[in-house]
Enzyme design. Structure first.
Site, PDB file in Angstrom:
ATOM      1  N   ARG A  99       0.840  -1.209   0.000  1.00 11.85           N
ATOM      2  CA  ARG A  99       0.000   0.000   0.000  1.00 11.85           C
ATOM      3  C   ARG A  99       0.870   1.252   0.000  1.00 11.85           C
ATOM      4  O   ARG A  99       0.560   2.248  -0.641  1.00 11.85           O
ATOM      5  CB  ARG A  99      -0.954   0.003   1.199  1.00 11.85           C
ATOM      6  CG  ARG A  99      -1.745   1.311   1.284  1.00 11.85           C
ATOM      7  CD  ARG A  99      -3.029   1.296   2.100  1.00 11.85           C
ATOM      8  NE  ARG A  99      -3.138   0.354   3.164  1.00 11.85           N
ATOM      9  CZ  ARG A  99      -2.526   0.455   4.355  1.00 11.85           C
ATOM     10  NH1 ARG A  99      -1.727   1.465   4.608  1.00 11.85           N
ATOM     11  NH2 ARG A  99      -2.708  -0.467   5.262  1.00 11.85           N
TER      12      ARG A  99
ATOM     13  N   TYR B 149     -14.053  17.507 -16.917  1.00 13.29           N
ATOM     14  CA  TYR B 149     -14.465  16.102 -16.940  1.00 13.29           C
ATOM     15  C   TYR B 149     -15.606  15.910 -15.928  1.00 13.29           C
ATOM     16  O   TYR B 149     -15.509  16.390 -14.799  1.00 13.29           O
ATOM     17  CB  TYR B 149     -13.262  15.227 -16.586  1.00 13.29           C
ATOM     18  CG  TYR B 149     -13.624  13.781 -16.410  1.00 13.29           C
ATOM     19  CD1 TYR B 149     -13.971  12.994 -17.513  1.00 13.29           C
ATOM     20  CD2 TYR B 149     -13.635  13.185 -15.162  1.00 13.29           C
ATOM     21  CE1 TYR B 149     -14.325  11.672 -17.350  1.00 13.29           C
ATOM     22  CE2 TYR B 149     -13.982  11.852 -14.993  1.00 13.29           C
ATOM     23  CZ  TYR B 149     -14.328  11.100 -16.096  1.00 13.29           C
ATOM     24  OH  TYR B 149     -14.679   9.787 -15.926  1.00 13.29           O
TER      25      TYR B 149
ATOM     26  N   ASP C  53      -5.004  19.175 -14.946  1.00 17.69           N
ATOM     27  CA  ASP C  53      -5.336  17.835 -15.436  1.00 17.69           C
ATOM     28  C   ASP C  53      -4.745  17.728 -16.844  1.00 17.69           C
ATOM     29  O   ASP C  53      -5.203  18.381 -17.778  1.00 17.69           O
ATOM     30  CB  ASP C  53      -6.862  17.652 -15.457  1.00 17.69           C
ATOM     31  CG  ASP C  53      -7.278  16.244 -15.871  1.00 17.69           C
ATOM     32  OD1 ASP C  53      -6.536  15.601 -16.639  1.00 17.69           O
ATOM     33  OD2 ASP C  53      -8.351  15.788 -15.438  1.00 17.69           O
TER      34      ASP C  53
ATOM     35  N   LYS D 210      -6.386   6.670 -19.908  1.00 19.97           N
ATOM     36  CA  LYS D 210      -6.554   7.199 -21.257  1.00 19.97           C
ATOM     37  C   LYS D 210      -5.246   7.039 -22.056  1.00 19.97           C
ATOM     38  O   LYS D 210      -4.837   5.931 -22.299  1.00 19.97           O
ATOM     39  CB  LYS D 210      -7.024   8.646 -21.182  1.00 19.97           C
ATOM     40  CG  LYS D 210      -8.130   8.894 -20.126  1.00 19.97           C
ATOM     41  CD  LYS D 210      -9.460   8.195 -20.426  1.00 19.97           C
ATOM     42  CE  LYS D 210     -10.427   8.183 -19.251  1.00 19.97           C
ATOM     43  NZ  LYS D 210     -10.736   9.486 -18.673  1.00 19.97           N
TER      44      LYS D 210
HETATM   45  C1  LIG Z   1     -11.281   9.962 -17.444  1.00 22.25           C
HETATM   46  C2  LIG Z   1     -10.845  11.261 -16.926  1.00 22.25           C
HETATM   47  C3  LIG Z   1     -10.672  11.467 -15.556  1.00 22.25           C
HETATM   48  C4  LIG Z   1     -11.001  10.400 -14.529  1.00 22.25           C
HETATM   49  O1  LIG Z   1     -10.119   9.296 -14.628  1.00 22.25           O
HETATM   50  P1  LIG Z   1     -10.530   7.779 -14.312  1.00 22.25           P
HETATM   51  O2  LIG Z   1      -9.263   7.040 -14.622  1.00 22.25           O
HETATM   52  O3  LIG Z   1     -11.667   7.417 -15.204  1.00 22.25           O
HETATM   53  O4  LIG Z   1     -10.895   7.729 -12.872  1.00 22.25           O
HETATM   54  C5  LIG Z   1     -10.214  12.698 -15.139  1.00 22.25           C
HETATM   55  N1  LIG Z   1      -9.954  13.688 -16.001  1.00 22.25           N
HETATM   56  C6  LIG Z   1     -10.111  13.526 -17.326  1.00 22.25           C
HETATM   57  C7  LIG Z   1      -9.803  14.660 -18.259  1.00 22.25           C
HETATM   58  C8  LIG Z   1     -10.558  12.310 -17.830  1.00 22.25           C
HETATM   59  O5  LIG Z   1     -10.736  12.164 -19.153  1.00 22.25           O
END
Ligand SMILES: *Cc1c(COP(=O)(O)O)cnc(C)c1O
Length: 382
Positions: free
Chosen positions: A51, A103, A174, A199
């Site tokens: 962890r 998002y 982000d 992604k």
């Molecule tokens: C998908 C996404 C998230 C969240 O991520 P997860 O891996 O699905 O929890 C946050 N920000 C953006 C821009 C995203 O496309």
């Protein structure tokens, strides 16, 4: 060769040469263990409990820290887990200024945090003076997505960083849509980068993962403490998959970028398409800023088509594009934000922003661009 002299493509493979194995494997082995034998009483172990840290995860985290140019990176079980951990850095009363186009999951988290004493103002973070006006005595951070999801609004990271520094705020970016291959927010002055590694970083539509990358040792210690406390760490096998994805990040991003460019321009020629949202158009409001702070426009395109019927026909008719949530993988995807990522917004809010029943979001993969265009064409004309 020194790491400082390596180019990004080389770093994706060789940023962290400490693979912590005894056999000389090319790849970082999967250390499938929850616990580690102590070397002795009063002897420090590198690893004690997964962890807190794990060899496979350490290798991945070191790689991403180098790629983003950060002091340290932390891998989480999802992008949302990474963001949740970062938000716990702040104690209420804490006020945040966030991009209004965001998002959907991040927006849902922020709304959830309101009951704990966090407050938020949402604004176009591309408008620096509008951001500045919202700063109050409780403001702790600016939260920005650029380009934003799904409207592809662009914010000037260096200008936001300058404002944040002057006002004693943290800047959190982000960087999911562009990845460090195209954009390096920490180098532009941001303090924390968030990723949904689900992604582009993972890139194969097969693993959920997230990162928080920080620009200082002080932030690293605090994030590490919260991450270990929460326990939403990335499992060793998933670390291996994300590491494997990162090895091919530059070649995938180049193809994805080229495909998006070709498809965005083709979409613009279609009379049934009323508007194309794509950061790479010269007449995009953020084009000059994009040229300054990125080396590519990425693979995200949104469109507004002429009718709800056509939107539904496209979603039902595509065969190469897949009608599926998510983005950033090798397979091209198309989604209906109104019903998926942004379903939690009120109808009024969605309509105000143009995320209506005619609005679709595309994520280009690495297929041949002419196949992708032929696929869209048959779905439009069916
Ligand atoms: C998908 C996404 C998230 C969240 O991520 P997860 O891996 O699905 O929890 C946050 N920000 C953006 C821009 C995203 O496309």
């Amino acid at each position: 060769m020194k790491k400082e002299n390596m180019q990004f493509e080389t770093l994706c493979l060789h940023a962290d040469e400490n693979k912590r194995d005894e056999w000389g494997t090319i790849n970082s082995p999967i250390c499938q263990a929850s616990t580690f034998v102590h070397k002795g009483v009063n002897v420090d172990n590198d690893f004690t409990y997964t962890r807190l840290s794990n060899p496979t995860r350490a290798h991945l985290e070191n790689t991403l820290a180098v790629l983003e140019g950060g002091a340290a990176a932390f891998a989480f079980s999802s992008g949302m887990a990474a963001l949740t951990c970062v938000m716990q850095l702040f104690t209420p009363p804490a006020h945040f200024i966030a991009s209004e186009d965001l998002y959907g999951g991040s927006l849902r988290l922020f709304n959830t945090l309101k009951s704990l004493g966090y407050t938020f103002d949402f604004v176009d973070t591309g408008d620096i003076s509008a951001v500045k006006k919202l700063i109050n005595k409780d403001t702790k951070a600016i939260y920005c997505e650029t380009p934003s999801n799904p409207l592809m609004q662009v914010s000037d990271i260096a200008a936001l960083a300058e404002l944040a520094k002057k006002s004693n705020l943290l800047l959190i970016v982000d960087n999911t849509f562009l990845t460090p291959y195209f954009q390096k927010p920490l180098k532009l002055g941001a303090d924390i980068v968030i990723h949904s590694a689900t992604k582009f970083l993972g890139g194969h539509n097969d693993t959920l993962a997230g990162f928080a990358v920080v620009n200082s040792q002080e932030l690293a210690e605090r994030v590490k403490y919260i991450a270990n406390t929460n326990g939403a760490c990335l499992a060793p096998f998933d670390c291996f998959l994300i590491e494997r994805g990162i090895k091919t990040l530059p070649v995938r991003m180049d193809r994805i970028n080229e495909n998006a460019q070709v498809i965005a321009h083709w979409l613009k020629t279609r009379k049934e398409v009323k508007k194309v949202y794509y950061a790479g158009f010269e007449d995009h409001a953020g084009y000059a800023v994009s040229k300054k702070q990125t080396t590519g426009f990425g693979g995200m395109i949104s469109i507004e088509v002429e009718s709800k019927e056509l939107a539904e026909k496209i979603l039902g008719g595509v065969k190469v594009f897949q009608y599926a949530e998510s983005l950033g993988g090798v397979e091209s995807l198309i989604t209906y934000p109104m019903k998926q990522t942004h379903a939690d917004l009120t109808e009024e809010e969605r309509n105000r922003r143009g995320i209506n029943d005619r609005f679709l979001r595309l994520s280009t993969g690495i297929e041949n661009a002419s196949d992708l265009i032929a696929d869209l064409k048959q779905a439009f004309e069916k």
